[in-house]
Design a protein around this motif. Sequence first.
Motif, mmCIF file in Angstrom:
data_model
loop_
_atom_site.group_PDB
_atom_site.id
_atom_site.type_symbol
_atom_site.label_atom_id
_atom_site.label_comp_id
_atom_site.label_asym_id
_atom_site.label_seq_id
_atom_site.Cartn_x
_atom_site.Cartn_y
_atom_site.Cartn_z
ATOM 1 N N PHE A 145 23.128 36.988 62.858
ATOM 2 C CA PHE A 145 23.404 38.405 63.096
ATOM 3 C C PHE A 145 24.766 38.817 62.540
ATOM 4 N N TYR A 168 15.934 43.872 62.525
ATOM 5 C CA TYR A 168 17.252 44.504 62.528
ATOM 6 C C TYR A 168 17.590 45.047 61.132
ATOM 7 N N ASN A 222 28.359 40.657 68.021
ATOM 8 C CA ASN A 222 27.356 39.595 68.033
ATOM 9 C C ASN A 222 27.746 38.480 68.985
ATOM 10 N N THR A 240 21.749 31.618 65.674
ATOM 11 C CA THR A 240 21.259 32.999 65.678
ATOM 12 C C THR A 240 22.420 33.995 65.674
ATOM 13 N N THR A 241 23.491 33.658 66.376
ATOM 14 C CA THR A 241 24.675 34.513 66.351
ATOM 15 C C THR A 241 25.226 34.620 64.929
ATOM 16 N N SER A 251 24.656 41.827 60.062
ATOM 17 C CA SER A 251 25.413 43.045 60.374
ATOM 18 C C SER A 251 26.421 43.363 59.268
ATOM 19 N N VAL A 296 16.063 39.345 63.643
ATOM 20 C CA VAL A 296 17.029 39.547 62.562
ATOM 21 C C VAL A 296 16.393 40.364 61.441
ATOM 22 N N ARG A 317 19.549 41.861 69.009
ATOM 23 C CA ARG A 317 20.433 40.695 69.111
ATOM 24 C C ARG A 317 20.086 39.865 70.349
#
Length: 298
Positions: A62, A131, A34, A58-59, A66, A128, A160
């Motif tokens: 994820f 995902y 990420n 946002t990172t 994840s 997201v 991502r």
Amino acid sequence: MTFLSEQTEPLRRGPTSRLPAPLELLRPGQWPKNLLVVPLSLLGADVDWGMVARVAVTTCAFVLASSLVYVVNDIADIERDRRHPVKRHRPLAAGRVGRRTAVALILLLAGLLAPVLLLSRPAAVWPVLLYLVVNAAYSWKLKHLPLLDVFIVATGFVLRLFGGYGAGGRPVAAWLVFTVLTLCLVLIVGKRRHELGVSGSGHRPALVGYSAHFLDLVLVLCSGLTVVGYLLFLRTESGYAAGALLTAPCALLALFRYLQIVVVQSEGGNPVRTLLRDGVMLTNSSLWAGLLLAFQLL
């Protein structure tokens, strides 16, 4: 060293992670995926601190998403992992974490993810959520379908990147998306090739649809497409000067080195570890990042 000696040594040692078992279940070693992919959305942008902060949020989203996916996958694969020479040491398969604890971790991660998404722009939220949906379908059945399994995993990295662009409020660079897709296919196919050589098709049903020769052909094709996509991104969408094409040798060396690791050394089972621990990769990546940063500042 023979295949037998490569596999029996880890089995005698058992798990080597020093992390607490519940934290190990979250796969912190995979979080760099990420950290490497989402910030790519800043390439060529007029960056300000607000944009950096939104991309960082946002990172984090994820990272949480994840980890949630990894826990769900480990619950779904617990019996299959117990028959694998390496994956049997994972916390759930080894019995170091119970199912109830794993479910509690899923609820905790979901509880942490919700407020992070509330702080994000809608354009960064849908990647997201998609995902999570795609990976739920992957855990349910899609991971057992040859070819579709690698494209589903690669799609997670494209999402991502879309999340990063959404957070930054920038239009998506189509050639960068294409490059990320094909590069991820290279890494995933390399991992499948390693799995096929180590444990055959018994552990992962999708491997029955592959052979080493077929995967080698796919690796060559996707590597070529990655280079073409990267050059087109630099020339048409990055906003960099033409001198940024000087980074092309770095891209080529990275691909050549990874193919060498996969095909010649029969490694590549953990692409993240390969990228972050191989000396050639680290040196090349540092030079590559330095050149991109220089062109970003010009």
